[in-house]
Write a protein that holds these residues in place. Structure first.
Motif, PDB file in Angstrom:
ATOM      1  N   THR A 148       1.881  13.445  -1.876  1.00  0.00           N
ATOM      2  CA  THR A 148       2.978  12.612  -1.393  1.00  0.00           C
ATOM      3  C   THR A 148       3.340  11.660  -2.522  1.00  0.00           C
ATOM      4  N   TRP A 149       4.421  11.954  -3.201  1.00  0.00           N
ATOM      5  CA  TRP A 149       4.766  11.229  -4.426  1.00  0.00           C
ATOM      6  C   TRP A 149       5.604   9.990  -4.140  1.00  0.00           C
ATOM      7  N   GLY A 150       5.743   9.149  -5.164  1.00  0.00           N
ATOM      8  CA  GLY A 150       6.635   7.997  -5.110  1.00  0.00           C
ATOM      9  C   GLY A 150       5.979   6.760  -4.544  1.00  0.00           C
ATOM     10  N   ARG A 151       6.810   5.750  -4.327  1.00  0.00           N
ATOM     11  CA  ARG A 151       6.338   4.453  -3.858  1.00  0.00           C
ATOM     12  C   ARG A 151       6.600   4.310  -2.370  1.00  0.00           C
ATOM     13  N   GLY A 152       5.573   3.852  -1.670  1.00  0.00           N
ATOM     14  CA  GLY A 152       5.717   3.607  -0.245  1.00  0.00           C
ATOM     15  C   GLY A 152       6.387   2.271   0.022  1.00  0.00           C
ATOM     16  N   GLU A 153       6.714   2.035   1.262  1.00  0.00           N
ATOM     17  CA  GLU A 153       7.321   0.766   1.649  1.00  0.00           C
ATOM     18  C   GLU A 153       6.282  -0.352   1.600  1.00  0.00           C
ATOM     19  N   GLN A 154       6.752  -1.539   1.251  1.00  0.00           N
ATOM     20  CA  GLN A 154       5.877  -2.701   1.240  1.00  0.00           C
ATOM     21  C   GLN A 154       5.370  -2.957   2.653  1.00  0.00           C
ATOM     22  N   ARG A 155       4.056  -3.132   2.787  1.00  0.00           N
ATOM     23  CA  ARG A 155       3.469  -3.294   4.113  1.00  0.00           C
ATOM     24  C   ARG A 155       3.152  -4.762   4.374  1.00  0.00           C
ATOM     25  N   VAL A 196      -0.274   8.134  -7.572  1.00  0.00           N
ATOM     26  CA  VAL A 196      -0.228   8.372  -6.134  1.00  0.00           C
ATOM     27  C   VAL A 196      -0.668   7.101  -5.428  1.00  0.00           C
ATOM     28  N   GLU A 197      -0.132   6.859  -4.245  1.00  0.00           N
ATOM     29  CA  GLU A 197      -0.509   5.670  -3.481  1.00  0.00           C
ATOM     30  C   GLU A 197      -1.421   6.058  -2.323  1.00  0.00           C
ATOM     31  N   GLN A 198      -2.555   5.366  -2.253  1.00  0.00           N
ATOM     32  CA  GLN A 198      -3.516   5.673  -1.201  1.00  0.00           C
ATOM     33  C   GLN A 198      -3.012   5.258   0.185  1.00  0.00           C
ATOM     34  N   GLY A 199      -1.968   4.436   0.221  1.00  0.00           N
ATOM     35  CA  GLY A 199      -1.364   4.076   1.497  1.00  0.00           C
ATOM     36  C   GLY A 199      -0.821   5.274   2.255  1.00  0.00           C
ATOM     37  N   PHE A 200      -0.451   6.327   1.528  1.00  0.00           N
ATOM     38  CA  PHE A 200      -0.014   7.567   2.180  1.00  0.00           C
ATOM     39  C   PHE A 200      -1.193   8.351   2.747  1.00  0.00           C
ATOM     40  N   HIS A 220      -4.983   4.195   3.522  1.00  0.00           N
ATOM     41  CA  HIS A 220      -5.387   2.844   3.112  1.00  0.00           C
ATOM     42  C   HIS A 220      -4.521   1.789   3.789  1.00  0.00           C
ATOM     43  N   GLU A 221      -5.102   0.600   3.986  1.00  0.00           N
ATOM     44  CA  GLU A 221      -4.392  -0.500   4.641  1.00  0.00           C
ATOM     45  C   GLU A 221      -3.164  -0.925   3.843  1.00  0.00           C
ATOM     46  N   SER A 222      -3.275  -0.891   2.516  1.00  0.00           N
ATOM     47  CA  SER A 222      -2.172  -1.293   1.650  1.00  0.00           C
ATOM     48  C   SER A 222      -1.647  -0.076   0.891  1.00  0.00           C
ATOM     49  N   ARG A 223      -0.660  -0.290   0.037  1.00  0.00           N
ATOM     50  CA  ARG A 223      -0.116   0.829  -0.740  1.00  0.00           C
ATOM     51  C   ARG A 223      -1.159   1.349  -1.732  1.00  0.00           C
ATOM     52  N   LYS A 224      -1.913   0.478  -2.348  1.00  0.00           N
ATOM     53  CA  LYS A 224      -2.966   0.784  -3.321  1.00  0.00           C
ATOM     54  C   LYS A 224      -2.530   1.851  -4.342  1.00  0.00           C
ATOM     55  N   PRO A 225      -1.645   1.485  -5.258  1.00  0.00           N
ATOM     56  CA  PRO A 225      -1.229   2.414  -6.312  1.00  0.00           C
ATOM     57  C   PRO A 225      -2.434   2.858  -7.149  1.00  0.00           C
TER      58      PRO A 225
END
Length: 209
Positions: free
Chosen positions: A145-152, A119-123, A126-131
């Motif tokens: 909230t699964w999957g990879r978020g957009e690059q920030r 899970v990504e803490q960006g969802f 968090h400021e970044s995606r932080k996988p």
């Protein structure tokens, strides 16, 4: 009551009703129950740069965290709860845990009743995606909230450094001074609340699957 293990002194778990925070001074390796746990064992010796700085490689031994991860894992298995570590943590292989899929979803982690997910803490603030990888045992497993978020990456970074370098640097690394380490390591409030909610569903040992 939830025990929050290996947390920052005066950080986001302090002063939270129903949460007993264990910082470095209390030494969470000594936790003996009986409450479910949220565990954030130190990750420095399990990550990409476990050996130390690239300028001074091999200063440290892989997994040399004074037994913190092992103790945290044992607490989750015994009392129920959830453990958080950076995605691709080498602790998973060292302790025989299955790797979760980056597409998301909980998968069986071991033969101890444990489950793991990506899970990504960006969802969750968090400021970044932080996988992140989670390990949970004897709890209800929520859909996240699964999957990879957009690059920030802000446009000013791309304009100054170009996309590839800006991507490598990352958003958090551009925060000046000592703050970048604090921000990178911080658990955002929505993610903290999620972990506490998961731990709160822990069943007594006699009821655990």
């Amino acid at each position: 009551m939830i025990a929050a293990l290996y947390v920052e002194t005066d950080g986001c778990y302090f002063g939270l009703p129903g949460v007993d925070p264990w910082d470095e001074a209390r030494d969470a390796r000594l936790y003996a129950g009986p409450h479910p746990v949220v565990a954030h064992p130190p990750c420095q010796r399990w990550g990409r740069f476990w050996h130390g700085s690239t300028r001074k490689p091999h200063q440290f031994k892989l997994g040399d965290d004074s037994g913190c991860f092992e103790a945290a894992l044992a607490s989750v298995r015994k009392f129920g709860g959830v453990l958080e570590h950076p995605a691709d943590s080498r602790a998973w292989e060292a302790f025989g845990l299955a790797r979760p899929s980056r597409s998301g979803g909980w998968v069986s982690a071991d033969f101890e009743g444990g489950w793991t997910c990506y899970v990504e803490q960006g969802f969750y603030g968090h400021e970044s995606r932080k996988p992140t990888w989670l390990y949970a045992a004897h709890v209800d497993l929520p859909s996240l909230t699964w999957g990879r978020g957009e690059q920030r990456i802000p446009q000013w970074m791309i304009d100054r450094y170009g996309y590839e370098k800006a991507r490598r640097i990352g958003v958090v690394a551009m925060v000046g001074g000592k703050d970048k380490t604090r921000i990178r390591n911080a658990t955002p409030t929505p993610f903290r609340d999620l972990l506490v909610r998961i731990a709160a569903t822990a069943k007594p040992k006699r009821e655990a699957a």
